[in-house]
Design a protein around this motif. Sequence first.
Motif, PDB file in Angstrom:
ATOM      1  N   ARG A 161       0.770  -1.229  -0.072  1.00 54.60           N
ATOM      2  CA  ARG A 161       0.051  -0.062  -0.113  1.00 54.60           C
ATOM      3  C   ARG A 161       0.827   1.175   0.151  1.00 54.60           C
ATOM      4  O   ARG A 161       0.698   2.036   1.006  1.00 54.60           O
ATOM      5  CB  ARG A 161      -0.973   0.077   1.223  1.00 54.60           C
ATOM      6  CG  ARG A 161      -1.951  -1.052   1.128  1.00 54.60           C
ATOM      7  CD  ARG A 161      -3.158  -0.827   2.052  1.00 54.60           C
ATOM      8  NE  ARG A 161      -2.793  -0.761   3.411  1.00 54.60           N
ATOM      9  CZ  ARG A 161      -3.368  -1.481   4.540  1.00 54.60           C
ATOM     10  NH1 ARG A 161      -4.238  -2.343   4.146  1.00 54.60           N
ATOM     11  NH2 ARG A 161      -2.874  -1.353   5.737  1.00 54.60           N
ATOM     12  N   VAL A 162       1.636   1.366  -0.999  1.00 56.76           N
ATOM     13  CA  VAL A 162       2.525   2.410  -1.252  1.00 56.76           C
ATOM     14  C   VAL A 162       1.608   3.776  -1.015  1.00 56.76           C
ATOM     15  O   VAL A 162       2.221   4.661  -0.553  1.00 56.76           O
ATOM     16  CB  VAL A 162       3.520   2.147  -2.231  1.00 56.76           C
ATOM     17  CG1 VAL A 162       4.347   3.413  -2.604  1.00 56.76           C
ATOM     18  CG2 VAL A 162       4.377   1.050  -2.147  1.00 56.76           C
ATOM     19  N   LYS A 163       0.580   3.862  -1.891  1.00 55.71           N
ATOM     20  CA  LYS A 163       0.037   5.069  -2.314  1.00 55.71           C
ATOM     21  C   LYS A 163      -0.711   5.701  -0.965  1.00 55.71           C
ATOM     22  O   LYS A 163      -0.614   6.822  -0.580  1.00 55.71           O
ATOM     23  CB  LYS A 163      -1.142   4.657  -3.309  1.00 55.71           C
ATOM     24  CG  LYS A 163      -0.490   4.911  -4.624  1.00 55.71           C
ATOM     25  CD  LYS A 163      -1.478   4.408  -5.802  1.00 55.71           C
ATOM     26  CE  LYS A 163      -1.087   4.207  -7.067  1.00 55.71           C
ATOM     27  NZ  LYS A 163      -1.710   3.448  -7.910  1.00 55.71           N
ATOM     28  N   THR A 164      -1.189   4.626  -0.243  1.00 52.90           N
ATOM     29  CA  THR A 164      -1.967   5.017   1.169  1.00 52.90           C
ATOM     30  C   THR A 164      -0.803   5.756   2.171  1.00 52.90           C
ATOM     31  O   THR A 164      -0.955   6.648   2.741  1.00 52.90           O
ATOM     32  CB  THR A 164      -2.382   3.650   1.739  1.00 52.90           C
ATOM     33  OG1 THR A 164      -3.167   3.083   0.891  1.00 52.90           O
ATOM     34  CG2 THR A 164      -3.201   4.005   2.960  1.00 52.90           C
ATOM     35  N   GLY A 165       0.562   4.873   2.139  1.00 60.83           N
ATOM     36  CA  GLY A 165       1.517   5.201   3.179  1.00 60.83           C
ATOM     37  C   GLY A 165       1.896   6.794   2.624  1.00 60.83           C
ATOM     38  O   GLY A 165       2.136   7.671   3.410  1.00 60.83           O
ATOM     39  N   PHE A 166       1.906   7.236   1.233  1.00 64.41           N
ATOM     40  CA  PHE A 166       2.510   8.309   0.744  1.00 64.41           C
ATOM     41  C   PHE A 166       1.415   9.511   1.194  1.00 64.41           C
ATOM     42  O   PHE A 166       1.866  10.518   1.431  1.00 64.41           O
ATOM     43  CB  PHE A 166       2.653   8.167  -0.866  1.00 64.41           C
ATOM     44  CG  PHE A 166       3.329   9.211  -1.306  1.00 64.41           C
ATOM     45  CD1 PHE A 166       4.578   9.468  -1.522  1.00 64.41           C
ATOM     46  CD2 PHE A 166       2.716  10.345  -1.855  1.00 64.41           C
ATOM     47  CE1 PHE A 166       5.326  10.458  -2.102  1.00 64.41           C
ATOM     48  CE2 PHE A 166       3.223  11.539  -2.659  1.00 64.41           C
ATOM     49  CZ  PHE A 166       4.658  11.632  -2.688  1.00 64.41           C
ATOM     50  N   GLY A 167       0.015   9.318   0.923  1.00 69.08           N
ATOM     51  CA  GLY A 167      -0.865  10.150   1.349  1.00 69.08           C
ATOM     52  C   GLY A 167      -1.010  10.572   2.950  1.00 69.08           C
ATOM     53  O   GLY A 167      -0.895  11.673   3.384  1.00 69.08           O
ATOM     54  N   MET A 168      -0.688   9.478   3.665  1.00 65.37           N
ATOM     55  CA  MET A 168      -0.595   9.646   5.305  1.00 65.37           C
ATOM     56  C   MET A 168       0.829  10.506   5.684  1.00 65.37           C
ATOM     57  O   MET A 168       0.690  11.229   6.518  1.00 65.37           O
ATOM     58  CB  MET A 168      -0.299   8.319   5.821  1.00 65.37           C
ATOM     59  CG  MET A 168      -1.585   7.528   5.870  1.00 65.37           C
ATOM     60  SD  MET A 168      -1.687   5.886   6.716  1.00 65.37           S
ATOM     61  CE  MET A 168      -1.413   6.259   8.411  1.00 65.37           C
ATOM     62  N   MET A 169       1.818  10.204   4.743  1.00 58.12           N
ATOM     63  CA  MET A 169       3.122  11.126   5.072  1.00 58.12           C
ATOM     64  C   MET A 169       2.854  12.631   4.733  1.00 58.12           C
ATOM     65  O   MET A 169       3.459  13.509   5.407  1.00 58.12           O
ATOM     66  CB  MET A 169       4.041  10.474   4.181  1.00 58.12           C
ATOM     67  CG  MET A 169       4.673   9.299   4.476  1.00 58.12           C
ATOM     68  SD  MET A 169       5.505   9.397   6.054  1.00 58.12           S
ATOM     69  CE  MET A 169       5.725   7.427   6.434  1.00 58.12           C
ATOM     70  N   GLY A 184       6.745  11.642  14.369  1.00 55.71           N
ATOM     71  CA  GLY A 184       7.262  10.331  14.274  1.00 55.71           C
ATOM     72  C   GLY A 184       6.287   9.420  14.554  1.00 55.71           C
ATOM     73  O   GLY A 184       5.918   8.498  13.764  1.00 55.71           O
ATOM     74  N   ALA A 185       4.842   9.656  15.339  1.00 54.78           N
ATOM     75  CA  ALA A 185       4.017   8.701  15.309  1.00 54.78           C
ATOM     76  C   ALA A 185       3.323   8.507  14.163  1.00 54.78           C
ATOM     77  O   ALA A 185       3.053   7.247  14.113  1.00 54.78           O
ATOM     78  CB  ALA A 185       3.140   9.426  16.528  1.00 54.78           C
ATOM     79  N   LEU A 186       2.927   9.442  13.568  1.00 51.31           N
ATOM     80  CA  LEU A 186       2.243   9.243  12.260  1.00 51.31           C
ATOM     81  C   LEU A 186       3.170   8.674  11.273  1.00 51.31           C
ATOM     82  O   LEU A 186       2.595   7.846  10.547  1.00 51.31           O
ATOM     83  CB  LEU A 186       1.628  10.616  11.765  1.00 51.31           C
ATOM     84  CG  LEU A 186       0.512  11.400  12.684  1.00 51.31           C
ATOM     85  CD1 LEU A 186       0.329  12.840  12.319  1.00 51.31           C
ATOM     86  CD2 LEU A 186      -0.660  10.489  12.626  1.00 51.31           C
ATOM     87  N   LYS A 187       4.272   8.915  11.117  1.00 54.95           N
ATOM     88  CA  LYS A 187       5.210   8.187  10.245  1.00 54.95           C
ATOM     89  C   LYS A 187       5.164   6.724  10.553  1.00 54.95           C
ATOM     90  O   LYS A 187       5.144   6.012   9.682  1.00 54.95           O
ATOM     91  CB  LYS A 187       6.604   8.991  10.376  1.00 54.95           C
ATOM     92  CG  LYS A 187       6.606  10.356   9.685  1.00 54.95           C
ATOM     93  CD  LYS A 187       7.917  10.700   9.503  1.00 54.95           C
ATOM     94  CE  LYS A 187       8.305  12.170   8.725  1.00 54.95           C
ATOM     95  NZ  LYS A 187       7.794  13.321   9.730  1.00 54.95           N
ATOM     96  N   VAL A 188       5.635   6.550  11.741  1.00 56.75           N
ATOM     97  CA  VAL A 188       5.595   5.107  12.223  1.00 56.75           C
ATOM     98  C   VAL A 188       4.321   4.549  11.892  1.00 56.75           C
ATOM     99  O   VAL A 188       4.102   3.260  11.312  1.00 56.75           O
ATOM    100  CB  VAL A 188       6.203   5.087  13.713  1.00 56.75           C
ATOM    101  CG1 VAL A 188       5.938   3.404  14.180  1.00 56.75           C
ATOM    102  CG2 VAL A 188       7.230   5.501  13.796  1.00 56.75           C
ATOM    103  N   LEU A 189       3.325   4.975  12.035  1.00 54.90           N
ATOM    104  CA  LEU A 189       1.919   4.563  11.852  1.00 54.90           C
ATOM    105  C   LEU A 189       1.745   4.129  10.302  1.00 54.90           C
ATOM    106  O   LEU A 189       1.279   2.954  10.042  1.00 54.90           O
ATOM    107  CB  LEU A 189       0.935   5.567  12.413  1.00 54.90           C
ATOM    108  CG  LEU A 189      -0.529   5.086  11.987  1.00 54.90           C
ATOM    109  CD1 LEU A 189      -1.368   4.112  13.052  1.00 54.90           C
ATOM    110  CD2 LEU A 189      -1.834   6.409  12.112  1.00 54.90           C
TER     111      LEU A 189
END
Length: 282
Positions: A161-169, A184-189
């Motif tokens: 899920r690369v696209k989801t991770g990219f959006g969350m970043m 950091g919490a959100l990046k780790v999440l």
Amino acid sequence: MGHSLNSLEFSLIVGLFGAAAGFLGALTGLGGGVVITPVLTLLFGVDIRYAIGATLVSVIATSSGAASAFLKEGFSNIRIGMFLEIATTFGAITGAFLATRIATSALGVILGLVLLYSAFLSTRPKSELHTGARSDPLADRLMLDSTYPTPHGWQPYRVQRVKTGFGMMFGAGALSGMLGIGSGALKVLAMDHAMRIPFKVSTSTSNFMIGVTAAASAGVYLNRGYIDPVLAMPVMLGVSIGSLLGARHLSGADTRVLRIIFGLVVGVLAVEMIYNGLSGKI
């Protein structure tokens, strides 16, 4: 700058708080910034925007320190870090720009809510291995899959899920710029839950990325005059020393206990922050 101590005492005390925050932050992957901004605001009566400015400076320093230690051990995935950094940097500049236009009491409440969420996340159990998963075609194309060291040798993992991770970043970057917490919490999440990257890889890659995100937003704060060297210097030194010690202890640490302690500390600060923001004391 609301503090009644003389500047040397103030610097020493702030430095000690910084060291403790950096130590815990490096061990939990959430970064010391999560604790520093509320501590400066609540305990020392520092204006929240100056507190955020000082925290961003410290986050840049510690990220570089801890990241080099993790790189040597082979935990950080640089390709993932560089790719996701595109999203967080844009987010960070957006967030920093917004922060200078939002009332401080509102910033306090937003920070409190983010802290509560971080506290909740930090106490949840983590699965270390995400095996047997199919890779994301985009991860294949970008060559994001890798291996990391475990007690049983090098363990491969596949990124999903690369696209989801990219959006969350992008969201993580925006909150970092707005609240100076390194997010950091959100990046780790995003890496751990959305992209299914093993926990130690997520925390170390997050450490590597946090500095770049913070640097992007610190520029906006510096430009607006919200970075005070008298405040930023001791915070930066304290957090740097703490996080280097923390990074050294990561491989042998019982992260579960640490997460619970960290979660409790952050939870208390979060409630205080929300209360003070709502009652207009910030």
